[in-house]
Every structure is written in structure tokens, then in C-alpha cells.
Design an enzyme around this catalytic site. Sequence first.
Site, mmCIF file in Angstrom:
data_model
loop_
_atom_site.group_PDB
_atom_site.id
_atom_site.type_symbol
_atom_site.label_atom_id
_atom_site.label_comp_id
_atom_site.label_asym_id
_atom_site.label_seq_id
_atom_site.Cartn_x
_atom_site.Cartn_y
_atom_site.Cartn_z
ATOM 1 N N ASP A 58 8.082 -5.358 16.239
ATOM 2 C CA ASP A 58 6.921 -4.459 16.208
ATOM 3 C C ASP A 58 6.432 -4.362 14.763
ATOM 4 O O ASP A 58 7.165 -4.678 13.826
ATOM 5 C CB ASP A 58 7.295 -3.069 16.744
ATOM 6 N N ASP A 59 5.152 -3.909 14.596
ATOM 7 C CA ASP A 59 4.599 -3.849 13.243
ATOM 8 C C ASP A 59 5.181 -2.701 12.439
ATOM 9 O O ASP A 59 5.246 -2.759 11.215
ATOM 10 C CB ASP A 59 3.062 -3.757 13.292
ATOM 11 N N TYR A 110 -1.241 -3.480 10.414
ATOM 12 C CA TYR A 110 -1.595 -2.966 11.735
ATOM 13 C C TYR A 110 -3.080 -2.664 11.950
ATOM 14 O O TYR A 110 -3.637 -3.007 12.989
ATOM 15 C CB TYR A 110 -0.760 -1.692 11.998
ATOM 16 N N CYS A 166 3.141 5.211 1.906
ATOM 17 C CA CYS A 166 3.886 5.762 3.048
ATOM 18 C C CYS A 166 5.274 5.137 3.189
ATOM 19 O O CYS A 166 6.103 5.643 3.923
ATOM 20 C CB CYS A 166 3.071 5.639 4.336
ATOM 21 N N CYS A 189 -1.448 -0.334 -2.028
ATOM 22 C CA CYS A 189 -0.869 0.987 -1.837
ATOM 23 C C CYS A 189 0.288 0.817 -0.868
ATOM 24 O O CYS A 189 0.130 0.228 0.199
ATOM 25 C CB CYS A 189 -1.892 1.963 -1.267
ATOM 26 N N CYS A 249 -4.776 -0.577 0.852
ATOM 27 C CA CYS A 249 -3.816 -0.065 1.842
ATOM 28 C C CYS A 249 -3.080 -1.227 2.513
ATOM 29 O O CYS A 249 -3.685 -2.046 3.205
ATOM 30 C CB CYS A 249 -4.572 0.739 2.892
ATOM 31 N N ASN A 291 -15.540 6.002 5.205
ATOM 32 C CA ASN A 291 -14.180 5.768 5.696
ATOM 33 C C ASN A 291 -13.224 6.114 4.568
ATOM 34 O O ASN A 291 -13.364 5.590 3.463
ATOM 35 C CB ASN A 291 -14.034 4.293 6.092
ATOM 36 N N GLY A 292 -12.261 6.984 4.840
ATOM 37 C CA GLY A 292 -11.303 7.344 3.807
ATOM 38 C C GLY A 292 -11.066 8.835 3.799
ATOM 39 O O GLY A 292 -11.347 9.533 4.781
ATOM 40 N N GLY A 306 -11.757 3.462 15.171
ATOM 41 C CA GLY A 306 -12.057 4.853 15.514
ATOM 42 C C GLY A 306 -12.705 4.931 16.874
ATOM 43 O O GLY A 306 -13.660 4.193 17.139
ATOM 44 N N CYS A 354 -11.721 5.498 10.229
ATOM 45 C CA CYS A 354 -13.120 5.189 10.493
ATOM 46 C C CYS A 354 -13.469 3.732 10.209
ATOM 47 O O CYS A 354 -12.762 3.035 9.493
ATOM 48 C CB CYS A 354 -14.037 6.009 9.586
HETATM 49 S S1 SF4 Z 1 -0.099 5.669 2.128
HETATM 50 FE FE1 SF4 Z 1 0.267 3.989 3.622
HETATM 51 S S2 SF4 Z 1 -1.322 4.203 5.200
HETATM 52 FE FE2 SF4 Z 1 -1.956 5.443 3.401
HETATM 53 S S3 SF4 Z 1 -3.294 4.124 2.174
HETATM 54 FE FE3 SF4 Z 1 -1.214 3.878 1.372
HETATM 55 S S4 SF4 Z 1 -0.310 2.148 2.525
HETATM 56 FE FE4 SF4 Z 1 -2.147 2.812 3.639
#
Ligand code: SF4
Length: 467
Positions: A356-357, A253, A446, A443, A247, A113-114, A39, A10
Site C-alpha cells: 500500500d502507499d 498518493y 508528516c 517536504c 509535498c 490550493n493549500g 477534491g 483542492c
Molecule cells: S507534511 Fe506531508 S502531506 Fe503535508 S505537505 Fe509535507 S509531505 Fe505533504
Amino acid sequence: METDKLREECGVFGVYSSDPEINVVPLVYYGLFSLQHRGQESAGIAVARDGTIEARKGMGLVGDVFDPATLAQLSGPIAIGHVRYSTAGSSTIENAQPFVSRFKLGSIAVAHNGNLTNADVVRELLEDAGVGFVSSSDSEVIINLIAKNYKKGLEKALTDTIQFIKGSYALVVLTEKALVGARDPHGIRPLCLGKIEKGWILASESCAIDAVGGEFVRDIEPGEIVIIDEHGVLSFRYGEKTARAVCAFEFIYFARPDSRIDGIDVYQSRIRAGEILGRESAVVADLVIGVPDSGIPAAIGYGRATGTPFGLGIVKSKYVGRTFIAPRQDERERAVSVKLNVIKSEVAGKRVVIIDDSIVRGTTSRRLVSLLRRAGAKEVHFRVCSPPVRFPCYFGIDTPHRKELIGSANNIKAICEAIGADSLAFLSTEGLLEALNHQGGYCLGCFTGEYPLPTPGEVGLAKQNDL
Ligand code: SF4
């Protein structure tokens, strides 16, 4: 249509004018346009005027939802807006934001957003207390909590609510007299403050402040609440001090390259990621190209660092929007060619590095390699300006099920074989942090599986991906 990318959930935007005669709705409309990349499934605006709050929202792009007649129905000096791509909660009009609640003490609207990691628990508690819900959205949970606490006063209602919810959020709240912003204690999702003549702006990204002629003032700090009203901007913090964990994918990206987030220029961070990638995994080649849009600055950086000539190489159709029917799995690779095509005269006979990203499922990468070979490229070396995506996101980003993440079960050699490239390399996690200037915390969940706060699974609240 993005079939092979993580997707942002979002974008939020809000404007406060101290002049009651000024109608800020057109500004919110233009602000939402500049956040459209965050979004595309629904859009909405809520506006406060003369002690009431009115909202209009609908499914589709900002331009589809707000024709001149609909916009003309909204007018007032304080307003918030929202664009949405659904992850938690399905893609229906009931889940479109902002949410408006009218109760004895007044009206409020919320856009968010979140992703709340304890939304199910809070929802159950509220339902037990007799609160009814019309949607599956986390924002409705937030608005009902604020409404429940409102008799304590706005400031206390907000702090009580925010101390109760867990997860990632950048919130804008509209009351009859104020605009409020809040960012979660880790600052996982971005939110910034801007200034206009006789007023203030809150936006997910600074590009939206630029778009309406505003001046960027600062980022809202992790764990900060701002209340903007006739007295100006009141800022206060809530809860214990926690480590910032923005993030990292916002920089890789999601965010527009003309935005700044937490002091980092998104475009320059992508150039740096490409330079570091070049330092880490250079290969002898005649040309470096980037996958539009976010791969292009990284390709420029890679070219600078390695001395490889940069060229365009790939063209992206600007007109493949949400009307493009999401293809079945077996059609995804072919569908890539509708969106991305290779400039044959640029790549024929050359040893090509393509950047690519990220690689999520691998379908786009495989197709691009095959398109480059068909166009006559002598060698195709794939480089990725982020580490392999191996784990799901619990903080508002749509991640495919883990079994669909090509980086989850495969090593680099196997991924390289799967996409058909001559060589493959990813940016290291250290390289990514260096591209982000090592400033503050990020963060990286992922990529590493280490999250800044307990995930729903860890607290027994499995909600998103059935891993
Ligand atoms: S897990 Fe990945 S996509 Fe999700 S907030 Fe953390 S860095 Fe961003």
C-alpha cells in the site's frame, strides 16, 4: 470515500484565450474533471467577459454542479475553476471556490490550493480595517488582500499580497483581462503551465492539461508569479530565494499517475519506490499485489526488483463516491470491504506480499490482511512504499489527529501486530528520496516532523489539529 488516507484539499485550473470569441468554459469543465481526485466536496467556475466576472459553484462533484443548463450560463475567453475538499474551513457552499470580489477598480476571482499558516492573523488585520468576511476560507483572505492593494496595479497588488501570506499555496487569479498563477516560495503544492492554440493553461497537475488537448510547457517555479494577458506570459519572482520543498505525498498518493510534477513522472516514481522497497525489505513469497490505485505501480516495481510474480489480487469498486455515508469508527473496517475486495483464486494457498502507499490509521490495512487470510493466503507480508506517517500536515492536507495516526505512537512491531500481518516494512526516508531522484527538495513533514516553514503552533497560531 477514503476513511484511512490523507486527503488532498483542492485542485485549480485556469485558461486564457487571446481570441475574445473563444469560450474557454468547456475546457475548464473538462480540466476540473481530471482534477476531481483532488477534491470532491464542491466545484466552481468563474469566467471574465466584457469587463465583468461571473461565477457558478455548488456542492458535489463537477458533473453534479455543472449540468448543461448551468454551463450554458457561463461563457468567455478567460476562466478559472476549482475542486475542493475542505480542511481549513468547513464544507459549506460559502467556502466553495472560486471567490469573486467586485470593488471600485474592477472584479477579481481567486481559487486556491493549500493552507495559509497565518490566515487568522491576516484575517484579523483586515477585519480591523473594516473588511467583512462571508466564509472561513483562506481564499477569501487572499482575495481581500489583493483587492485592498489593487490600486497599486495588478503586479504590485499580487507581490504585496503574496509577501504577506505564509504557508502553502498554488493560486489562480482571474481579473477582467488576465489570468494569473502563483506558487508559494517552497512550491509545496504543484502548479504547471500549458499551451493551447491561441492561449494558455494553468493547472494543479499536468494530467488536466493533457485532458483538454493542451501541451505541457513547464512547472511554475516556487516563488514565481505569472501574469498571462494580451502581451503573453509575464513571469517574475517575489521575495527572497527559498529552498524548494514539494509535498512528497503528491508523488506517493495524491497526484494522478499520468501527471509530471517538477520534472518527476509520478507513475515512474511509484515504480521506483516499489523497487527500492523490494531491495530494502524483500521476503520470500509467491505473489505480490498492490492496493489500488497507487499501490499497484509500487507492487510492479517490488515484483521486478525481487523476482516475485505480480498479480492483481485486489479489486476496487469504482462507484463508491461521496454519496457513500462516512462510517463511524467502529464500522470503518467493515466499510473497507465495500470499496476493496480480494480475488480469492489469485491469493489462495500463496505467500502474499501486499503493498500500500501509506498506513494512516491502520484500519484499511487490518481489514485487507484479514480479507486475504479468509481468502486462503498462507502468509501475508505487508509492505508500505512510504515511511510511517507520524505527524500532522499544516499545508493543506487533511491528517487525522495525531493520536489516530497508528505510526505516531507505535513501533513497526506493534503496528504489524495491530494489523495482523506476518511481517511489515516501510520504505525508508532515504529510499523515498531516491525514488524521487534526489531532485530538488521535498517536504517530508508528516514523516519526520521537520517542516519547511514554521507551523501554526510554532508561531502561536494553532489552527488545525488539536494535538
Ligand atoms: S507534511 Fe506531508 S502531506 Fe503535508 S505537505 Fe509535507 S509531505 Fe505533504
